[in-house]
Design a protein around this motif. Sequence first.
Motif, short mmCIF file in Angstrom:
data_model
loop_
_atom_site.label_atom_id
_atom_site.label_comp_id
_atom_site.label_asym_id
_atom_site.label_seq_id
_atom_site.Cartn_x
_atom_site.Cartn_y
_atom_site.Cartn_z
N ILE A 63 110.65 -6.37 -56.47
CA ILE A 63 109.23 -6.04 -56.52
C ILE A 63 109.09 -4.71 -55.78
N ILE A 64 108.60 -3.70 -56.48
CA ILE A 64 108.55 -2.34 -55.92
C ILE A 64 107.16 -2.02 -55.39
N THR A 65 107.13 -1.44 -54.20
CA THR A 65 105.87 -0.97 -53.61
C THR A 65 105.98 0.52 -53.32
N ASN A 66 104.83 1.17 -53.20
CA ASN A 66 104.81 2.60 -52.84
C ASN A 66 103.84 2.88 -51.71
N ALA A 67 103.43 1.83 -50.99
CA ALA A 67 102.51 1.97 -49.85
C ALA A 67 103.11 1.18 -48.69
N GLY A 68 103.50 1.90 -47.63
CA GLY A 68 104.18 1.25 -46.53
C GLY A 68 103.42 0.09 -45.93
N GLY A 69 102.10 0.23 -45.77
CA GLY A 69 101.30 -0.83 -45.18
C GLY A 69 101.27 -2.08 -46.05
N CYS A 70 101.11 -1.89 -47.35
CA CYS A 70 101.12 -3.02 -48.27
C CYS A 70 102.49 -3.70 -48.28
N GLY A 71 103.54 -2.89 -48.39
CA GLY A 71 104.88 -3.43 -48.46
C GLY A 71 105.23 -4.27 -47.26
N ALA A 72 104.86 -3.81 -46.07
CA ALA A 72 105.16 -4.55 -44.85
C ALA A 72 104.43 -5.89 -44.81
N PHE A 73 103.17 -5.91 -45.24
CA PHE A 73 102.43 -7.17 -45.22
C PHE A 73 102.97 -8.13 -46.27
N LEU A 74 103.31 -7.61 -47.44
CA LEU A 74 103.92 -8.44 -48.47
C LEU A 74 105.23 -9.04 -47.96
N MET A 75 105.99 -8.27 -47.21
CA MET A 75 107.26 -8.75 -46.67
C MET A 75 107.04 -9.84 -45.64
N ASP A 76 105.87 -9.86 -45.03
CA ASP A 76 105.56 -10.87 -44.01
C ASP A 76 104.95 -12.15 -44.58
N TYR A 77 104.88 -12.26 -45.91
CA TYR A 77 104.32 -13.48 -46.51
C TYR A 77 105.07 -14.72 -46.06
N ASP A 78 106.39 -14.59 -45.84
CA ASP A 78 107.16 -15.76 -45.41
C ASP A 78 106.70 -16.25 -44.05
N HIS A 79 106.29 -15.34 -43.18
CA HIS A 79 105.74 -15.75 -41.88
C HIS A 79 104.31 -16.28 -42.04
N LEU A 80 103.52 -15.60 -42.86
CA LEU A 80 102.12 -15.98 -43.04
C LEU A 80 101.98 -17.42 -43.54
N LEU A 81 102.90 -17.84 -44.42
CA LEU A 81 102.80 -19.15 -45.06
C LEU A 81 103.87 -20.13 -44.57
N LYS A 82 104.46 -19.86 -43.42
CA LYS A 82 105.59 -20.67 -42.94
C LYS A 82 105.21 -22.12 -42.64
N ASP A 83 103.94 -22.37 -42.36
CA ASP A 83 103.51 -23.73 -42.01
C ASP A 83 102.97 -24.52 -43.20
N GLU A 84 103.09 -23.96 -44.41
CA GLU A 84 102.60 -24.65 -45.60
C GLU A 84 103.80 -25.02 -46.47
N PRO A 85 104.21 -26.30 -46.46
CA PRO A 85 105.43 -26.73 -47.16
C PRO A 85 105.50 -26.31 -48.62
N GLU A 86 104.36 -26.33 -49.32
CA GLU A 86 104.37 -25.99 -50.74
C GLU A 86 104.68 -24.51 -50.98
N TRP A 87 104.40 -23.69 -49.97
CA TRP A 87 104.47 -22.24 -50.17
C TRP A 87 105.57 -21.54 -49.37
#
Length: 445
Positions: A269-293
């Motif tokens: 998945i390609i990004t061209n905005a550093g801020g967006c890319g970093a937050f997208l990369m942190d989705y695993d942390h953002l949703l770590k407490d939701e078993p389905e996700w």
Amino acid sequence: MTTGKEREYIQQQFKERMNEDELLNCMRCGFCLPTCPTYIDSGFQESHSPRGRLAVMKAVVDGVIEPDEDVERSLNVCLGCRACEPVCPSGVNYGHLLEEARDIINQNKKHSLPVRTIRRAVFEGLFPYQNRMRLLTGLIGFYQRSGLQRMVRSSGMMKMFPESMSSMERVLPEVPTMKEMKNRPSYLPAKSTIKKRVAFFSGCLMDTMFMKTNDSTMKLLQLAGCEIVIPKEQACCGALHGHSGEKNAAKELAKRNIKAFEDLQIDYIITNAGGCGAFLMDYDHLLKDEPEWAERAKQFSLKLKDISSILVDLQFHKRNLSLQAQVITYQDSCHLKNVMKTSSEPRTLLKSIDHIEYREMKEADRCCGSAGIYNIVESEMSMKILDTKMESAKATEATTIVTANPGCLLQMKLGIEREGLTGKVRAVHIADLLLEAEQSSFNSI
């Protein structure tokens, strides 16, 4: 201002939600201090350093201090650039702790009516809906093309607004038309032998106000041998929500994006905005407490790659790229460097362009002061940081300042305007510059 009951509940939430083990990881060594712009530009106030903010968070958890306005102020002045993380010997995930603390405070205090109205309009009514983003950008386009902009500027009307707003108006890019914004591709073939199948994260602001940069990015990918899928169902990355204490809204946007990309059979998945890319990369942390996700978010994050990184992987820098003779320097996107760990690749690409002279900027990886909407809500500190950045930029004598994030791009344009260098120095996204170099090379054959 928070009430006594609000502070009591916020303190309880700090005890329940803050990762105390992570807070205890901070050894108070001070390695983070020289990397922190707000610590330096506040006159070395400890409360405006990463170490100091971690101490404040821990003190609230322990009940030593109340989560009052001073605590909130200390957290809000932080840029969230995360420059402290790579230098931390204990590996403290400062950015995650900051976002959790901001969310706790924001969700458990009563904002004034004007603030509630603005937050609801921005976070709930605008960014989650791409059609509304197009409408807003279309209105800006009408303002620019109808003659209204010239009239407003010549009348002196902009003097009625704060300096930060009037300056920002002067550096807004020329935006696309409504027709252009609606006519977006969902698939693009490679322009050479297919080397990779990628999906492109087009973003919200990037596919409206900065649509031309998105187009440049996709053309570069095609030239490098990528076939591209652009899912229509994708949404805003949620970074603005996550950084501003709207964690639940950020989670919903994350889930929309994971669903949009997860069944595409792609390499990256390609990004061209550093801020967006970093937050997208942190989705695993953002949703770590939701078993389905949790696992789905992890797989999503593993596929993230910045445009400069994939171009280097595919040897784009070995093409015959050329520009007219000029001096170029590069301003790192904080999140691209500190979270996505992408720093050498943009430089490799820029240095490969014939006829240019690349000069490294002093402290190129120090935040420029943009940080999402920071340059609006914390204008005074933002301008201090920008002034320091522009001194470094001017010392290179570069006529082209390159960056890799829309916020950084606008901030550097603002710095050029403030320094009276308009017409002598330009700021440009790396994707636009690389396409310019590719086309210049082709036209010279």
